[in-house]
Design a protein around this motif. Sequence first.
Motif, PDB file in Angstrom:
ATOM      1  N   VAL A 111       0.907  -1.368   0.197  1.00 50.26           N
ATOM      2  CA  VAL A 111      -0.216   0.146   0.312  1.00 50.26           C
ATOM      3  C   VAL A 111       1.147   1.435  -0.289  1.00 50.26           C
ATOM      4  CG1 VAL A 111      -2.432   1.131   1.125  1.00 50.26           C
ATOM      5  CG2 VAL A 111      -2.119  -1.138   1.023  1.00 50.26           C
ATOM      6  N   THR A 112       1.746   1.477   0.666  1.00 55.31           N
ATOM      7  CA  THR A 112       2.913   2.243   0.568  1.00 55.31           C
ATOM      8  C   THR A 112       3.910   2.744  -0.458  1.00 55.31           C
ATOM      9  OG1 THR A 112       3.527   1.962   3.010  1.00 55.31           O
ATOM     10  CG2 THR A 112       4.950   2.904   1.925  1.00 55.31           C
ATOM     11  N   ARG A 113       3.819   1.565  -1.383  1.00 53.73           N
ATOM     12  CA  ARG A 113       4.522   1.561  -2.465  1.00 53.73           C
ATOM     13  C   ARG A 113       3.297   2.098  -3.804  1.00 53.73           C
ATOM     14  NH1 ARG A 113       7.512  -2.587  -0.624  1.00 53.73           N
ATOM     15  NH2 ARG A 113       5.856  -4.434  -1.580  1.00 53.73           N
ATOM     16  N   MET A 114       2.198   1.442  -3.590  1.00 55.26           N
ATOM     17  CA  MET A 114       1.298   1.869  -4.186  1.00 55.26           C
ATOM     18  C   MET A 114       1.215   4.054  -4.096  1.00 55.26           C
ATOM     19  SD  MET A 114      -0.386  -0.056  -5.654  1.00 55.26           S
ATOM     20  CE  MET A 114      -1.606   0.629  -7.104  1.00 55.26           C
ATOM     21  N   SER A 115       1.435   4.730  -3.260  1.00 55.69           N
ATOM     22  CA  SER A 115       1.176   5.525  -2.461  1.00 55.69           C
ATOM     23  C   SER A 115       2.194   6.385  -3.386  1.00 55.69           C
ATOM     24  CB  SER A 115       1.693   5.946  -1.186  1.00 55.69           C
ATOM     25  OG  SER A 115       0.174   6.082  -0.277  1.00 55.69           O
ATOM     26  N   ILE A 116       3.351   5.484  -3.513  1.00 57.37           N
ATOM     27  CA  ILE A 116       4.782   6.464  -3.759  1.00 57.37           C
ATOM     28  C   ILE A 116       4.381   6.313  -5.595  1.00 57.37           C
ATOM     29  CG2 ILE A 116       7.511   5.877  -4.313  1.00 57.37           C
ATOM     30  CD1 ILE A 116       7.368   4.730  -1.367  1.00 57.37           C
ATOM     31  N   TYR A 117       3.990   4.840  -6.147  1.00 63.97           N
ATOM     32  CA  TYR A 117       3.315   4.770  -7.118  1.00 63.97           C
ATOM     33  C   TYR A 117       2.845   6.023  -7.637  1.00 63.97           C
ATOM     34  CZ  TYR A 117       5.477   0.267  -6.880  1.00 63.97           C
ATOM     35  OH  TYR A 117       6.063  -1.096  -6.397  1.00 63.97           O
ATOM     36  N   SER A 118       1.960   5.852  -7.667  1.00 61.07           N
ATOM     37  CA  SER A 118       0.720   6.859  -7.382  1.00 61.07           C
ATOM     38  C   SER A 118       1.202   8.777  -7.687  1.00 61.07           C
ATOM     39  CB  SER A 118      -0.251   7.233  -6.231  1.00 61.07           C
ATOM     40  OG  SER A 118      -1.470   7.815  -6.221  1.00 61.07           O
ATOM     41  N   ARG A 119       2.233   8.827  -6.555  1.00 57.38           N
ATOM     42  CA  ARG A 119       2.722  10.785  -6.879  1.00 57.38           C
ATOM     43  C   ARG A 119       3.835  10.447  -7.655  1.00 57.38           C
ATOM     44  NH1 ARG A 119       2.943  11.981  -0.433  1.00 57.38           N
ATOM     45  NH2 ARG A 119       1.419  11.009   0.227  1.00 57.38           N
ATOM     46  N   PHE A 120       4.495   9.789  -8.309  1.00 62.79           N
ATOM     47  CA  PHE A 120       5.526   9.348  -9.538  1.00 62.79           C
ATOM     48  C   PHE A 120       4.492   9.159 -10.443  1.00 62.79           C
ATOM     49  CE2 PHE A 120       7.732   6.346 -12.566  1.00 62.79           C
ATOM     50  CZ  PHE A 120       8.931   7.900 -12.653  1.00 62.79           C
ATOM     51  N   LEU A 121       3.230   9.103 -10.462  1.00 62.66           N
ATOM     52  CA  LEU A 121       2.423   9.163 -12.138  1.00 62.66           C
ATOM     53  C   LEU A 121       2.276  10.143 -11.845  1.00 62.66           C
ATOM     54  CD1 LEU A 121       0.536   5.366 -11.752  1.00 62.66           C
ATOM     55  CD2 LEU A 121       1.993   6.784 -13.718  1.00 62.66           C
ATOM     56  N   GLU A 122       1.792  11.273 -11.007  1.00 58.14           N
ATOM     57  CA  GLU A 122       0.885  12.695 -11.411  1.00 58.14           C
ATOM     58  C   GLU A 122       2.263  13.275 -11.769  1.00 58.14           C
ATOM     59  OE1 GLU A 122      -2.283  13.262  -6.717  1.00 58.14           O
ATOM     60  OE2 GLU A 122       0.134  13.470  -7.193  1.00 58.14           O
ATOM     61  N   ARG A 123       3.854  12.837 -11.198  1.00 54.87           N
ATOM     62  CA  ARG A 123       4.592  14.004 -11.603  1.00 54.87           C
ATOM     63  C   ARG A 123       4.920  13.599 -13.104  1.00 54.87           C
ATOM     64  NH1 ARG A 123       9.127  12.639  -7.846  1.00 54.87           N
ATOM     65  NH2 ARG A 123      10.010  11.454  -9.629  1.00 54.87           N
ATOM     66  N   LEU A 124       4.392  12.346 -14.117  1.00 53.94           N
ATOM     67  CA  LEU A 124       4.351  12.103 -15.252  1.00 53.94           C
ATOM     68  C   LEU A 124       3.167  12.676 -15.774  1.00 53.94           C
ATOM     69  CD1 LEU A 124       5.761   8.288 -15.111  1.00 53.94           C
ATOM     70  CD2 LEU A 124       6.979  10.155 -15.125  1.00 53.94           C
ATOM     71  N   ASP A 125       2.482  12.546 -15.580  1.00 55.93           N
ATOM     72  CA  ASP A 125       1.241  13.074 -16.044  1.00 55.93           C
ATOM     73  C   ASP A 125       1.073  15.086 -15.744  1.00 55.93           C
ATOM     74  OD1 ASP A 125      -1.168  13.181 -17.233  1.00 55.93           O
ATOM     75  OD2 ASP A 125      -2.443  13.525 -14.867  1.00 55.93           O
ATOM     76  N   ARG A 126       1.228  15.401 -15.241  1.00 59.14           N
ATOM     77  CA  ARG A 126       1.917  16.885 -15.072  1.00 59.14           C
ATOM     78  C   ARG A 126       3.004  17.179 -16.151  1.00 59.14           C
ATOM     79  NH1 ARG A 126       1.941  17.195  -9.427  1.00 59.14           N
ATOM     80  NH2 ARG A 126       3.820  16.914  -8.991  1.00 59.14           N
ATOM     81  N   ASN A 127       3.817  16.415 -16.304  1.00 62.11           N
ATOM     82  CA  ASN A 127       5.394  16.389 -17.789  1.00 62.11           C
ATOM     83  C   ASN A 127       5.021  15.822 -18.681  1.00 62.11           C
ATOM     84  OD1 ASN A 127       6.351  17.841 -15.862  1.00 62.11           O
ATOM     85  ND2 ASN A 127       7.980  16.007 -14.942  1.00 62.11           N
ATOM     86  N   GLY A 128       2.968  15.919 -18.855  1.00 56.85           N
ATOM     87  CA  GLY A 128       2.738  15.462 -20.134  1.00 56.85           C
ATOM     88  C   GLY A 128       3.216  14.320 -20.732  1.00 56.85           C
ATOM     89  N   ILE A 129       3.540  13.261 -19.112  1.00 53.99           N
ATOM     90  CA  ILE A 129       4.231  11.949 -20.435  1.00 53.99           C
ATOM     91  C   ILE A 129       2.860  10.990 -20.322  1.00 53.99           C
ATOM     92  CG2 ILE A 129       5.512   9.891 -19.481  1.00 53.99           C
ATOM     93  CD1 ILE A 129       7.688  11.531 -18.388  1.00 53.99           C
ATOM     94  N   THR A 130       2.862   9.872 -21.151  1.00 53.90           N
ATOM     95  CA  THR A 130       1.049   9.733 -21.838  1.00 53.90           C
ATOM     96  C   THR A 130       1.344   8.172 -21.260  1.00 53.90           C
ATOM     97  OG1 THR A 130       1.558   9.551 -23.896  1.00 53.90           O
ATOM     98  CG2 THR A 130       0.323  10.893 -23.568  1.00 53.90           C
ATOM     99  N   THR A 131       2.392   6.739 -21.889  1.00 48.71           N
ATOM    100  CA  THR A 131       2.872   5.672 -21.648  1.00 48.71           C
ATOM    101  C   THR A 131       4.071   5.762 -19.940  1.00 48.71           C
ATOM    102  OG1 THR A 131       3.479   5.341 -23.077  1.00 48.71           O
ATOM    103  CG2 THR A 131       1.025   4.937 -23.049  1.00 48.71           C
TER     104      THR A 131
END
Lengths: 213, 213
Positions: free
Chosen positions: B11-31
């Motif tokens: 669960v803790t790593r899911m939080s970490i992945y999720s925050r990383f995905l937020e950053r990717l999304d903000r930077n316009g990365i799609t896959t």
Amino acid sequence: MKTLRVPEATVTRMSIYSRFLERLDRNGITTISSNEIADGVGVSPAQVRKDLAYFGEFGTRGVGYNVQTLLKYTLRILGLDQTWQLAIVGAGNLGQALTTSRGFNARGFHVACVFDHDTRRVGQRIGQLLVQPLGQLPELAQKENIRIGVITVNNSMAQEVANIMVQSGVQAILNFAPITLRVPANIEIRNVDLSITLELLTFNLGLKAAQSL
Amino acid sequence: MKTLRVPEATVTRMSIYSRFLERLDRNGITTISSNEIADGVGVSPAQVRKDLAYFGEFGTRGVGYNVQTLLKYTLRILGLDQTWQLAIVGAGNLGQALTTSRGFNARGFHVACVFDHDTRRVGQRIGQLLVQPLGQLPELAQKENIRIGVITVNNSMAQEVANIMVQSGVQAILNFAPITLRVPANIEIRNVDLSITLELLTFNLGLKAAQSL
């Protein structure tokens, strides 16, 4: 002691066992079973035995553990049979809270200096300490034998502070800024995210809601 | 979604992945591939795939994951597809730091009220909020739909504050006081010990010293 490839979760539980043993020792309890340790800290007895087994054989079958002996071993395993001088950089609310917190001034840890780059904070008193200008870090780190640096500045300053810490001979950094810092490979660094535990709570609340449908 | 018996570390790593995905999304990365997620957050690719597998099948073999879709799933899994109103009790340095911290006011979390039992702190401003008297907690908890309580008072007050939170309908408690609190079984509670990560650092420094002998 066997200490290779110990999972981080085991090390964290060793801290928890060790604090529990301190409490038992303060209360005059001299022996304890792995079942009682498990009960006291809320993990399974098998987990306690497995965690301790990473580091050797401590108990006597049917008798359990001598509290003082096991406490001494846990402290040695965790590197707490010596004093660790800390410097906190960032004298805002979080820095102030940590400077005077019991956890940062116990079990071998001691906050020796607090720094800030903001001249309005320099000279302010936090507990027993006066806030020092950031420029004094290299000199004071050497004088006070600072081995651990704690970063409580904001994101825009955090990397610069980490660089100064590394140049000042700090061996390990505890970073509270929500940003990934780059440090040389020989520097131990850990990030503390105060909000990540919140998501463990909401995950579990979500599970409960799903199960009650 | 399969969500039974998920390890807390996952669960803790899911939080970490999720925050990383937020950053990717903000930077316009799609896959993104599981290898790239692993690289980005510092765990093994096998671990990423194993963690995600607890919750279903998200990626396409050879193509990887759609960032926005996976982000949305991680938020839903963590219970963050809704708003969580928080109340902080204890307006000292730590309470002040958390009230205005980004982590406690993002990803669905919102600090709605701050309380203190000390009349000298009541009425002080912390960010946008005024410190309220502790006696107002039951009423404001209902009015503001507070579901998570954060305890930043000292040990002697912590159990009393937890009791008031439970009586006020709070579902989950994040406790920063270094003491074990008793709450009913239906209340989610997690303790945050700010110093436990220090011992992970000293454990690793001890290991390095042993290996360099």
